[in-house]
Design a protein around this motif. Structure first.
Motif, short mmCIF file in Angstrom:
data_model
loop_
_atom_site.label_atom_id
_atom_site.label_comp_id
_atom_site.label_asym_id
_atom_site.label_seq_id
_atom_site.Cartn_x
_atom_site.Cartn_y
_atom_site.Cartn_z
N ALA A 268 0.77 -1.33 -0.04
CA ALA A 268 -0.06 0.05 0.16
C ALA A 268 0.98 1.09 -0.18
O ALA A 268 0.60 2.19 -0.88
N ALA A 269 1.98 1.18 0.96
CA ALA A 269 2.81 2.35 1.04
C ALA A 269 3.58 2.80 -0.44
O ALA A 269 3.64 3.91 -0.82
N MET A 270 3.79 1.55 -1.05
CA MET A 270 4.76 1.53 -2.29
C MET A 270 3.86 2.12 -3.07
O MET A 270 4.34 2.92 -4.23
N LYS A 271 2.60 1.49 -3.49
CA LYS A 271 1.65 1.97 -4.82
C LYS A 271 1.35 3.43 -4.43
O LYS A 271 1.32 4.32 -5.50
N LEU A 272 1.12 3.79 -3.19
CA LEU A 272 0.77 5.35 -3.14
C LEU A 272 1.81 6.13 -3.44
O LEU A 272 1.66 7.16 -4.04
#
Length: 598
Positions: A268-272
């Motif tokens: 989630a952190a990486m995609k955002l």
């Protein structure tokens, strides 16, 4: 130091160098020192107790330096480690290097061979300054007994001001004699937000951003800047991602928290982050290992404008190209940027609700993926799962264990993790509500880190539950410090993942060396049994439903009965992703005798 009622002698007075050394430590708030006693500093050690300083004896000096690291990271004060000249000091090098890369203020006191014998190759003589020159912010060598207080004070000041280890090197004969001196009092730096021009530029970029993302780093923890980071994130509606191994830099219950970047971090952190048009990197050097691709995602945004805030100007733009560099304290900088954007028209206000929904959707998807990700799915891991299914006993999937440990963690917990395969996978599952809760060896990556570090953390915060994670390989390097816990009433809980292998390196042999395993297997006696033999409690867990209850039982024993417990988790030999696929390449053999080894 708050609540420190000890009196420091005032004005110029006659005293011994030992007294000057001890009084200067008192002035700097020292109440605990970690180490092993030695004749080199015995004259000073003799007056530790009346000065209100406790020497906590350890089993090995590397453990002492890790304890000083953990103590400092929890307390916000300077940790101190000391040992006998020569081998006692050389034992500390690895741990001081770990403190250096964690930006931890630690003073290592290194008594040296006496001045009349230096250079003659005497007993336990060594050139101790070169040992630490790569891993210290400052090295103070006492050149005359009359300068003892001066150099001692400077080492504490540099450790505190530059956020890293310093070395105080003292010829052992310089503890004796009579001197006249004044004890210097600490002069803490008043850290500022950075220059007006760079802060203005940062505010303008954030005002123009349609999808801002904040990276909350170790500087947010060290600078007590979580509330300021939170206020800025809420004003922007920006997702907050933790920098690598700083999972405690933003509360996990906050709707804008998205988890850690880097190895075994949050998808989630990486995609955002990948979709950001402006990134505010707050209190982070953006280290290379913490921004590498992971989970098949090359997530560092290619076209985003980057604002980097770091108290060390040398870090600005060092690893990643930046648009604006702010040399400032994370707390002050975040507050000043918030003040500047207050009242400004922000482009991101127009899509705040839409971005909030996107943040929640990405987090929900990642949480569901973690829940469903019960075991590794690569061919080697599947083979190991099948093979161990034929053995006697039960073998647990590490990911399921980590999920159960996560659920059972008390809210105020402190956790340290060692280096290794399962410990690294734990990065996905460790969430915290408050800073100064998570400790790892950072980019130094040394085995044997976690257990002594959590002991030091427990000394600093005896009211908080303290838990360490280690694999069986790393545990073998540190488990002797169980005796320190038992001898000196420092109760902690150690979780040991017993999978009978050096997992991280073995994964490289799987991926690059056709499963030719050399020196990777670890057959051991029961670690729980060894713990009981040392005077601690030991629990063997081989059923998934027992993981959470075992942790809760151990925490209860720690907090209420002052018992140290080792929880031995019997794990399968499955392995998560390697640290870095780019660090090795397929072997090439040119000699005929080695042609089959490709």
């Amino acid at each position: 130091m708050a609540n420190d009622t000890r009196q420091v002698v005032q004005g110029v007075q006659e005293m011994t160098p030992s007294e000057a050394f001890v009084e200067t430590m008192v002035a700097n708030g020292v109440t605990e020192i970690f180490g092993i006693m030695g004749s080199a500093f015995m004259d000073a050690m003799d007056i530790f107790a009346p000065a209100g300083i406790k020497l906590i004896p350890v089993v090995h000096e590397q453990g002492a330096a890790h304890m000083a690291d953990g103590f400092a990271r929890v307390s916000g004060r300077t940790g101190v480690v000391i040992g006998q000249n020569g081998p006692g000091i050389s034992n500390c090098v690895t741990a001081i290097a770990a403190a250096y890369w964690a930006h931890t203020p630690v003073v290592i006191v290194t008594p040296e061979a006496g001045t009349t014998g230096i250079g003659l190759g005497g007993f336990q003589e060594a050139r101790q300054l070169p040992m630490f020159q790569e891993f210290t912010k400052y090295q103070g060598h006492v050149t005359h007994p009359a300068r003892m207080a001066e150099y001692t004070a400077r080492c504490f000041a540099r450790a505190r001001d530059e956020m890293g280890p310093t070395q105080l090197n003292i010829p052992r004969d310089y503890f004796y004699g009579k001197i006249k001196c004044e004890i210097p009092l600490p002069q803490p730096l008043d850290r500022g937000p950075g220059g007006a021009q760079s802060l203005d530029a940062a505010a303008r970029l954030l005002a123009e951003a349609k999808f801002p993302v904040i990276i909350s780093g170790g500087g947010v923890v060290m600078g007590d800047a979580v509330e300021e980071c939170k206020a800025l994130a809420e004003r922007l509606g920006a997702p907050v991602v933790n920098s690598y191994l700083h999972n405690d830099s933003f509360p996990a219950s906050h709707p804008l928290w998205c988890g850690p970047l880097g190895y075994q971090g949050s998808k989630a952190a990486m995609k955002l982050l990948a979709d950001a048009d402006v990134v505010l990197a707050l209190g982070t050097r953006l280290g290379p290992f913490g921004t590498l691709p992971q989970h098949g995602l090359d997530y560092w945004p290619k076209n985003a404008r980057i604002i980097q805030v770091d108290a060390d100007s040398k870090m600005l733009g060092l690893v990643k190209k930046i648009t604006v560099g702010v040399c400032g304290d994370a707390k002050a900088s975040a507050a000043e940027i918030s003040r500047r954007i207050d009242g400004m028209k922000l482009a991101c206000d127009a899509n705040k609700a839409e971005r909030a929904a996107r943040i929640q959707a990405e987090k929900d998807a990642w949480e569901q993926e973690l829940t469903d990700w019960t075991h590794e799915r690569d061919p080697f891991s599947l083979d190991m799962i099948e093979e161990q299914g034929k053995e006697e006993g039960n073998w647990l999937h590490p990911r399921q264990v980590l999920r159960e440990l996560e659920k059972a963690m008390p809210e105020d917990v402190m956790v340290s993790t060692d280096i290794g395969n399962i410990n690294s996978v734990a990065n996905s599952y460790l969430r915290f509500e408050k800073p100064r809760s998570f400790f790892a060896a950072m980019s130094w990556g040394n085995c044997g880190y976690a257990f002594p570090t959590i002991i030091g953390a427990k000394v600093a915060a005896p009211h908080r539950p303290a838990v360490s994670y280690a694999g069986d390989g790393a545990w073998g390097m540190s488990m002797s410090e169980i005796m320190t816990c038992v001898r000196h009433d420092i109760p902690v809980t150690a979780v040991v993942f017993h999978n009978r292998q050096w997992g991280a390196e073995k994964k490289n042999q799987v991926d690059f060396y056709n499963r030719r395993f050399v020196a990777g297997e670890l057959e051991s006696e029961s670690f729980a049994g060894i713990a009981r033999a040392m005077g601690a409690e030991g629990i063997v867990v081989d059923r998934l439903e027992d993981v959470g209850p075992a942790l809760k039982k151990a925490i209860d024993a720690q907090m209420n009965d002052r018992k140290t417990t080792v929880i031995e988790i019997m794990c399968t030999r499955e392995l998560g992703d390697p640290f870095r696929r780019d660090a090795l390449s397929k072997p090439v053999r040119l000699l005929e005798k080695y042609r089959d080894y490709t």
